[in-house]
Design a protein around this motif. Structure first.
Motif, mmCIF file in Angstrom:
data_model
loop_
_atom_site.group_PDB
_atom_site.id
_atom_site.type_symbol
_atom_site.label_atom_id
_atom_site.label_comp_id
_atom_site.label_asym_id
_atom_site.label_seq_id
_atom_site.Cartn_x
_atom_site.Cartn_y
_atom_site.Cartn_z
ATOM 1 N N ALA A 227 -13.496 -11.232 2.495
ATOM 2 C CA ALA A 227 -13.872 -10.397 1.357
ATOM 3 C C ALA A 227 -12.671 -10.013 0.506
ATOM 4 O O ALA A 227 -12.803 -9.740 -0.695
ATOM 5 C CB ALA A 227 -14.586 -9.147 1.852
ATOM 6 N N SER A 228 -11.491 -9.988 1.108
ATOM 7 C CA SER A 228 -10.280 -9.618 0.366
ATOM 8 C C SER A 228 -9.684 -10.807 -0.376
ATOM 9 O O SER A 228 -8.696 -10.640 -1.102
ATOM 10 C CB SER A 228 -9.240 -9.028 1.311
ATOM 11 N N GLY A 229 -10.251 -12.001 -0.167
ATOM 12 C CA GLY A 229 -9.755 -13.180 -0.871
ATOM 13 C C GLY A 229 -8.669 -13.932 -0.149
ATOM 14 O O GLY A 229 -8.045 -14.833 -0.728
ATOM 15 N N MET A 230 -8.427 -13.595 1.118
ATOM 16 C CA MET A 230 -7.414 -14.295 1.889
ATOM 17 C C MET A 230 -7.930 -15.680 2.271
ATOM 18 O O MET A 230 -9.132 -15.937 2.298
ATOM 19 C CB MET A 230 -7.034 -13.487 3.124
ATOM 20 N N LEU B 106 0.812 -1.208 0.000
ATOM 21 C CA LEU B 106 0.000 0.000 0.000
ATOM 22 C C LEU B 106 0.849 1.262 0.000
ATOM 23 O O LEU B 106 0.610 2.186 -0.780
ATOM 24 C CB LEU B 106 -0.917 -0.004 1.227
ATOM 25 N N PHE B 107 1.870 1.318 0.840
ATOM 26 C CA PHE B 107 2.672 2.539 0.953
ATOM 27 C C PHE B 107 3.571 2.774 -0.264
ATOM 28 O O PHE B 107 3.682 3.913 -0.720
ATOM 29 C CB PHE B 107 3.467 2.515 2.250
ATOM 30 N N ALA C 130 -9.223 -5.225 0.852
ATOM 31 C CA ALA C 130 -8.519 -4.733 -0.335
ATOM 32 C C ALA C 130 -8.123 -5.932 -1.184
ATOM 33 O O ALA C 130 -6.988 -6.405 -1.117
ATOM 34 C CB ALA C 130 -7.301 -3.920 0.065
ATOM 35 N N PRO C 131 -9.066 -6.469 -1.983
ATOM 36 C CA PRO C 131 -8.781 -7.677 -2.767
ATOM 37 C C PRO C 131 -7.595 -7.526 -3.717
ATOM 38 O O PRO C 131 -6.841 -8.478 -3.930
ATOM 39 C CB PRO C 131 -10.087 -7.899 -3.545
ATOM 40 N N ALA C 132 -7.414 -6.337 -4.281
ATOM 41 C CA ALA C 132 -6.306 -6.127 -5.216
ATOM 42 C C ALA C 132 -4.955 -6.298 -4.548
ATOM 43 O O ALA C 132 -3.967 -6.654 -5.199
ATOM 44 C CB ALA C 132 -6.408 -4.738 -5.848
ATOM 45 N N LEU C 133 -4.908 -6.043 -3.250
ATOM 46 C CA LEU C 133 -3.662 -6.155 -2.498
ATOM 47 C C LEU C 133 -3.600 -7.427 -1.664
ATOM 48 O O LEU C 133 -2.603 -7.669 -0.986
ATOM 49 C CB LEU C 133 -3.489 -4.948 -1.569
#
Length: 212
Positions: free
Chosen positions: A117-120, A3-4, A152-155
């Protein structure tokens, strides 16, 4: 966490479009950079040793100490350059929001709904591995909305409100550094300005002392 770095790239792209230069980043003089790097290294070590048993709850005080070190670094640098005060102000605010969630809960609370929800992976242990500084959010969690509750699914990650505020600070800091690089130090002759009288050297415009 990606993210950063992504926030830094966004700030760099915004500055480049407006004529900013990467040289401004090198010219920015940050104070006590070793302090934040040590804190990040310790947090990474805590994550890598998440499965180890810690006597007397020693793990949590170390985690809090790293956050205090980062806070001290932010405060020191917030007063270093007026052009970066907004950036460091946002970084400090995001840091404070995360710390407010961590202290009363013994770690950063993580919503399992957000991880799903983030796909983990299902059944992930949030207190181990790269999430070693986290705890599972429950009905008794204090200030749950400040925890990692934003998927944050993209991450392939979950984020907190504090993370987003800190990202804004990173992007603004990079952008302002590139657009307004720190002025290089001036020489003595440049500080004297045009028309200043040169300093007399030995034997120039001075009378020798008479001895005896």
């Amino acid at each position: 966490m990606l993210l950063f770095p992504l926030a830094a790239l966004a700030g760099a792209a915004s500055a480049t479009v407006r004529g900013g230069r990467l040289g401004g980043l090198a010219a920015a003089r940050l104070r006590a950079p070793g302090l934040v790097w040590v804190a990040v290294a310790i947090q990474a070590w805590l994550g890598a040793t998440g499965s180890l048993a810690w006597p007397l709850g020693g793990r949590f005080p170390i985690l809090v100490a790293t956050y205090v070190a980062v806070g001290a670094w932010l405060i020191v640098n917030a007063t270093a350059d007026v052009r970066l005060r907004v950036a460091f102000g946002l970084l400090a605010l995001g840091w404070l929001l995360n710390l407010a969630a961590i202290i009363p809960n013994g770690g950063m609370p993580v919503s399992l709904h957000a991880t799903a929800a983030s796909g983990m992976a299902a059944g992930i242990r949030v207190d181990q591995g790269h999430l070693g500084k986290h705890v599972e959010a429950t009905s008794s969690t204090a200030l749950p909305w400040l925890g990692d509750v934003l998927p944050a699914p993209a991450l392939d990650s979950v984020l907190s409100v504090g993370d987003l505020v800190m990202c804004a600070g990173v992007a603004i800091g990079v952008s302002r550094s590139m657009l307004h690089p720190v002025d290089p130090p001036t020489s003595c002759s440049e500080r004297a300005g045009p028309g200043s009288a040169p300093t007399a050297g030995p034997g120039q415009g001075s009378r020798p002392l008479a001895l005896g």
